[in-house]
Design an enzyme around this catalytic site. Structure first.
Site, mmCIF file in Angstrom:
data_model
loop_
_atom_site.group_PDB
_atom_site.id
_atom_site.type_symbol
_atom_site.label_atom_id
_atom_site.label_comp_id
_atom_site.label_asym_id
_atom_site.label_seq_id
_atom_site.Cartn_x
_atom_site.Cartn_y
_atom_site.Cartn_z
ATOM 1 N N TRP A 16 27.401 23.284 0.565
ATOM 2 C CA TRP A 16 28.575 22.784 0.425
ATOM 3 C C TRP A 16 29.565 23.499 -0.677
ATOM 4 O O TRP A 16 28.930 23.331 -1.763
ATOM 5 C CB TRP A 16 28.322 21.247 0.181
ATOM 6 N N TYR A 50 31.122 22.225 6.311
ATOM 7 C CA TYR A 50 31.391 22.755 5.042
ATOM 8 C C TYR A 50 32.553 24.108 5.152
ATOM 9 O O TYR A 50 32.268 25.021 5.740
ATOM 10 C CB TYR A 50 29.878 23.315 4.456
HETATM 11 N N1 LIG Z 1 23.697 15.415 4.894
HETATM 12 C C1 LIG Z 1 24.856 15.179 3.912
HETATM 13 O O1 LIG Z 1 25.605 14.206 4.374
HETATM 14 C C2 LIG Z 1 25.009 15.886 2.785
HETATM 15 C C3 LIG Z 1 25.852 15.356 1.746
HETATM 16 C C4 LIG Z 1 26.053 16.236 0.509
HETATM 17 C C5 LIG Z 1 25.504 17.099 0.454
HETATM 18 N N2 LIG Z 1 24.540 17.836 1.344
HETATM 19 C C6 LIG Z 1 23.858 19.088 1.116
HETATM 20 O O2 LIG Z 1 22.817 19.136 0.115
HETATM 21 C C7 LIG Z 1 23.429 20.050 -0.766
HETATM 22 C C8 LIG Z 1 23.450 19.664 -2.319
HETATM 23 O O3 LIG Z 1 24.227 18.728 -2.786
HETATM 24 P P1 LIG Z 1 25.776 18.956 -3.440
HETATM 25 O O4 LIG Z 1 26.079 20.303 -3.201
HETATM 26 O O5 LIG Z 1 26.351 17.718 -3.062
HETATM 27 O O6 LIG Z 1 25.389 18.809 -4.949
HETATM 28 P P2 LIG Z 1 24.056 19.074 -5.799
HETATM 29 O O7 LIG Z 1 23.110 20.016 -5.366
HETATM 30 O O8 LIG Z 1 23.547 17.644 -6.222
HETATM 31 O O9 LIG Z 1 24.892 19.589 -7.183
HETATM 32 C C9 LIG Z 1 25.633 20.814 -7.108
HETATM 33 C C10 LIG Z 1 26.092 21.352 -8.476
HETATM 34 O O10 LIG Z 1 25.157 21.368 -9.478
HETATM 35 C C11 LIG Z 1 25.350 22.749 -10.160
HETATM 36 N N3 LIG Z 1 23.822 23.480 -10.333
HETATM 37 C C12 LIG Z 1 23.082 23.859 -9.443
HETATM 38 N N4 LIG Z 1 21.821 24.221 -9.937
HETATM 39 C C13 LIG Z 1 22.309 24.067 -11.158
HETATM 40 C C14 LIG Z 1 21.239 24.358 -12.645
HETATM 41 N N5 LIG Z 1 20.211 24.878 -12.474
HETATM 42 N N6 LIG Z 1 21.876 24.073 -13.679
HETATM 43 C C15 LIG Z 1 23.116 23.244 -13.799
HETATM 44 N N7 LIG Z 1 23.789 23.117 -12.791
HETATM 45 C C16 LIG Z 1 23.504 23.620 -11.467
HETATM 46 C C17 LIG Z 1 26.015 23.478 -9.123
HETATM 47 O O11 LIG Z 1 26.694 24.425 -9.702
HETATM 48 P P3 LIG Z 1 27.000 25.940 -9.376
HETATM 49 O O12 LIG Z 1 27.711 25.685 -7.803
HETATM 50 O O13 LIG Z 1 27.939 26.686 -10.174
HETATM 51 O O14 LIG Z 1 25.838 26.689 -9.287
HETATM 52 C C18 LIG Z 1 27.164 22.401 -8.586
HETATM 53 O O15 LIG Z 1 28.098 22.172 -9.582
HETATM 54 C C19 LIG Z 1 24.852 20.540 -0.341
HETATM 55 O O16 LIG Z 1 25.310 21.723 -0.727
HETATM 56 C C20 LIG Z 1 24.663 20.430 1.211
HETATM 57 O O17 LIG Z 1 23.968 21.517 1.730
HETATM 58 C C21 LIG Z 1 24.417 17.140 2.572
#
Ligand SMILES: NC(=O)c1ccc[n+]([C@@H]2O[C@H](COP(=O)([O-])OP(=O)(O)OC[C@H]3O[C@@H](n4cnc5c(N)ncnc54)[C@H](OP(=O)(O)O)[C@@H]3O)[C@@H](O)[C@H]2O)c1
Length: 278
Positions: A16, A50
């Site tokens: 995302w 996305y």
């Molecule tokens: N099915 C659904 O309805 C749904 C809803 C939400 C999300 N999703 C899926 O789940 C995935 C993950 O959720 P999300 O993107 O909402 O949020 P998340 O993974 O909980 O958080 C992403 C954030 O964490 C940071 N991050 C990642 N690894 C890190 C680390 N090791 N140390 C510090 N910060 C870190 C990223 O920064 P950087 O980008 O700077 O690395 C970004 O700002 C999505 O991308 C999507 O594919 C699905």
């Protein structure tokens, strides 16, 4: 772990907001995804939503060097693309952006107005046509899944992708047990609480626990989701450093005492709460 008969890494990569920056940002994001693939991650989670296809296009570029069978590609369709014809069009567009001819898993992104029976029948057809290996749902609460099973017992809903992190443990009450009972794989999204990854505030006791274990707060959050090997976690990371840190979190082990400290700060659910959705 397994999704249906397919083996997948317990750690996947979310997408995302990937593919929405400038060329330099995209290059960095592609490098991050490739680093993950080259270090044991075979699951990539994306969606037509996305960046309105931008994330799928970026993934399509990132996976060019790899053998398709090595990867487990997940995409999702909007609830308003949930009839057979709209779904087939959405899928073909996703496949084109991903530069592939099949998905490993295709998910209804969240429950919508199309009767679930019609959607599941459509997914079965796409599966028969060889366009998807497996299908499932996302953001379905227990009652939604029960209804789906009731109206379409022949459907094999292989997965439900739901919000799961330390601050959102509601699914442990009845949804996770239902998944386990029905052989539905759980994909947990937003392990860091989404946004800029700073959404979950850890109390001092947990920050101290992370320090004592020589891990970062993010590694604590991710390793906690991975603790029982029963949830596939899909953090989104835009840099190699973050992917590297997330891969390292897989090696974290927990003592019962440490888990008790965590439970004290973020208690297990003791009653049903509606499924939280981001
Ligand atoms: N099915 C659904 O309805 C749904 C809803 C939400 C999300 N999703 C899926 O789940 C995935 C993950 O959720 P999300 O993107 O909402 O949020 P998340 O993974 O909980 O958080 C992403 C954030 O964490 C940071 N991050 C990642 N690894 C890190 C680390 N090791 N140390 C510090 N910060 C870190 C990223 O920064 P950087 O980008 O700077 O690395 C970004 O700002 C999505 O991308 C999507 O594919 C699905």
């Amino acid at each position: 772990m397994k999704i249906g008969s397919q083996s997948v890494s317990n750690l996947g990569m979310g997408t995302w907001y990937l593919g929405e920056g400038d060329a330099q940002q995209s290059t960095q994001e592609i490098a991050a995804l490739r680093y993950g693939i080259e270090h044991g991650i075979n699951v990539i989670d994306t969606a037509e939503m996305y960046g309105q296809g931008a994330a799928e296009s970026l993934v399509g570029q990132a996976i060019i060097p790899y053998q398709r069978e090595q990867l487990f590609l997940i995409s999702k369709f909007y609830p308003w693309h949930a009839t057979l014809n709209t779904m087939r069009t959405a899928l073909k567009n996703s496949l084109q952006r991903l530069q592939t001819n099949y998905l490993d898993l295709y998910l209804l992104h969240w429950p919508g107005d199309t009767p679930i029976k019609e959607t599941l029948q459509g997914l079965q057809t796409l599966q028969r046509e060889g366009l998807i290996k497996q299908y499932g749902v996302s953001n379905f609460d227990t009652a939604d899944l029960r209804m789906a099973h009731l109206t379409m017992p022949s459907a094999t809903i292989s997965t439900n992708e739901v919000l799961y992190n330390l601050d959102s443990r509601g699914i442990e009450y009845d949804l996770l047990p239902y998944h386990q009972d029905q052989g539905i794989a759980t994909i947990g999204y937003s392990p860091f609480g989404s946004g800029d990854g700073q959404e979950i505030h850890l109390p001092d006791a947990l920050a101290e626990l992370a320090r004592a274990k020589q891990i970062t707060v993010h590694q604590l959050l991710l390793a906690w989701v991975l603790r029982n090997n029963d949830v596939l976690a899909i953090p989104k990371a835009s840099s190699i450093d973050h992917v590297q840190a997330n891969i390292a979190a897989q090696a974290v082990t927990w003592t019962p005492q440490e888990l008790a400290v965590i439970d004290q700060a973020f208690p297990r659910p003791t009653r049903k709460t509606p499924l939280k959705v981001i």
